[in-house]
Motif scaffolding. Structure first.
Motif, mmCIF file in Angstrom:
data_model
loop_
_atom_site.group_PDB
_atom_site.id
_atom_site.type_symbol
_atom_site.label_atom_id
_atom_site.label_comp_id
_atom_site.label_asym_id
_atom_site.label_seq_id
_atom_site.Cartn_x
_atom_site.Cartn_y
_atom_site.Cartn_z
ATOM 1 N N PHE A 56 0.843 -1.206 0.000
ATOM 2 C CA PHE A 56 0.000 0.000 0.000
ATOM 3 C C PHE A 56 0.877 1.255 0.000
ATOM 4 O O PHE A 56 0.665 2.177 -0.787
ATOM 5 N N LYS A 57 1.883 1.262 0.864
ATOM 6 C CA LYS A 57 2.727 2.450 1.019
ATOM 7 C C LYS A 57 3.533 2.722 -0.259
ATOM 8 O O LYS A 57 3.626 3.855 -0.723
ATOM 9 N N GLU A 61 -0.573 4.128 -2.214
ATOM 10 C CA GLU A 61 -1.009 5.276 -1.411
ATOM 11 C C GLU A 61 -1.053 6.579 -2.202
ATOM 12 O O GLU A 61 -2.025 7.349 -2.099
ATOM 13 N N LYS A 65 -4.346 9.057 -2.758
ATOM 14 C CA LYS A 65 -4.406 10.466 -2.332
ATOM 15 C C LYS A 65 -4.797 11.395 -3.470
ATOM 16 O O LYS A 65 -5.407 12.438 -3.247
ATOM 17 N N ASP A 86 -9.098 1.510 -0.709
ATOM 18 C CA ASP A 86 -8.166 1.165 -1.789
ATOM 19 C C ASP A 86 -8.158 -0.361 -1.881
ATOM 20 O O ASP A 86 -7.947 -1.042 -0.874
ATOM 21 N N HIS A 156 -7.212 -1.523 1.865
ATOM 22 C CA HIS A 156 -6.831 -0.615 2.948
ATOM 23 C C HIS A 156 -7.880 0.489 3.014
ATOM 24 O O HIS A 156 -8.389 0.930 1.974
ATOM 25 N N PRO A 158 -7.734 3.999 4.395
ATOM 26 C CA PRO A 158 -6.855 5.016 4.989
ATOM 27 C C PRO A 158 -7.622 5.945 5.926
ATOM 28 O O PRO A 158 -8.854 6.002 5.887
ATOM 29 N N ASN A 238 -4.881 3.254 9.501
ATOM 30 C CA ASN A 238 -5.060 2.781 8.123
ATOM 31 C C ASN A 238 -5.449 1.304 8.222
ATOM 32 O O ASN A 238 -4.598 0.444 8.426
#
Length: 302
Positions: A56-57, A61, A65, A86, A156, A158, A238
């Motif tokens: 995810f990161k 991500e 955003k 997500d 995820h 967030p 998250n």
């Protein structure tokens, strides 16, 4: 009120009868229950957490955003028909994220273990319902063989700056068979509808949450109901959610088990319909967030 937590390892010992009864209660009264000591190693589960969060990161991500969903939230209006989520799906034959070290190997190992667990859970359901061993698996595969669908949804949720304006995941029942969820053990948000009230599914480290989908409701002739559930958006944390779905093959014919129809002493038109699962999925795609009963009526008419 907390959903049942069941020690799956006790099926193999002196407490087998008690454990079978606990699982029957989880299926009949709740439609959701948590398994601990389910046979999947903590080491593997820790690796799954790590690669999912890293993925995810590193790979997801930034796009989340920049998404229209996030932009829309800035307009201070309640968002309908969208989820603050997500998500991507892993199948045996689709493209998987490729930039996160260890992701493919770890998730392939995890999926193989989860599929075995799903089949064990279905065998317990067979036994509790008085059906021959392997009945559900055979129904889902359209006979012998291995054509049932097994997919894993990696989600995820967030942190959401305005959780009152959007849902993490809108309320629905699951279309398929047995769902096995490895949920976040820190960030809550999953709720089920029980007796007209939304109840939290409490985070519990390294447990697997089991819930039954619409096809189990049909096969069990309504003894095991699929249950409405949702995920709330939260302002902090998250939430990681990894749900695996053991569903019938699209060509499989699904109907109430004849033994259970006879037992209930029902006329055929009083029971659930008989249908091809692919037809049901066509209806579900249009009606996922609506009541399930019209879906059953729609496939009866097909």
């Amino acid at each position: 009120m907390a959903i049942p937590v069941i020690d799956f390892s006790k099926l193999d010992g002196e407490e087998r009868a008690t454990t079978l009864a606990q699982i029957a209660n989880g299926c009949e009264e709740w439609g959701f229950f948590q398994l601990v000591n389910h046979g999947i190693s903590e080491d593997l589960l820790e690796r799954v957490k790590k690669v999912s969060d890293d993925c995810f990161k590193n790979e997801r991500e930034e796009n989340f955003k920049k998404s229209t969903l996030v932009q829309s939230l800035n307009e201070d209006q309640k968002l309908e028909n969208v989820d603050w989520e997500d998500v991507f799906t892993l199948l045996d034959d689709n493209e998987w994220p490729s930039k996160t070290p260890g992701f493919k190997e770890t998730m392939a190992e995890y999926r193989a273990e989860l599929k075995k667990l799903a089949e064990r859970v279905m065998e317990v359901m067979d036994e509790n319902l008085g059906l021959p061993k392997g009945y559900m698996k055979k129904a889902f595969n359209g006979g012998e063989g291995d054509s049932a669908f097994f997919g894993t949804k990696v989600s995820h949720y967030p942190p959401c700056p305005q959780p009152e304006l959007v849902t993490g995941l809108r309320a629905h029942t699951d279309a398929g068979g047995v769902i096995l969820l490895f949920q976040d053990d820190q960030v809550g948000g999953l709720q089920i509808l029980k007796d007209g009230e939304w109840i939290d599914v409490q985070p519990l480290a390294n447990s697997i949450v089991i819930n039954t989908g619409d096809q189990i409701e049909v096969l069990s002739n309504g003894l095991y109901k699929s249950v409405w559930h949702r995920v709330l958006a939260t302002p902090t944390g998250n939430r990681r959610s990894i749900a695996s779905f053991y569903n019938p093959s699209l060509k499989a014919t699904i109907a109430p088990a004849p033994e259970l129809v006879e037992k209930a002493n029902q006329e055929v038109d009083q029971t659930y319909p008989k249908f091809v699962f692919g037809d049901y999925m066509s209806v579900y795609a249009e009606q996922k967030f609506l009541p399930k009963e019209p879906r059953f009526q729609a496939v009866r008419a097909m």
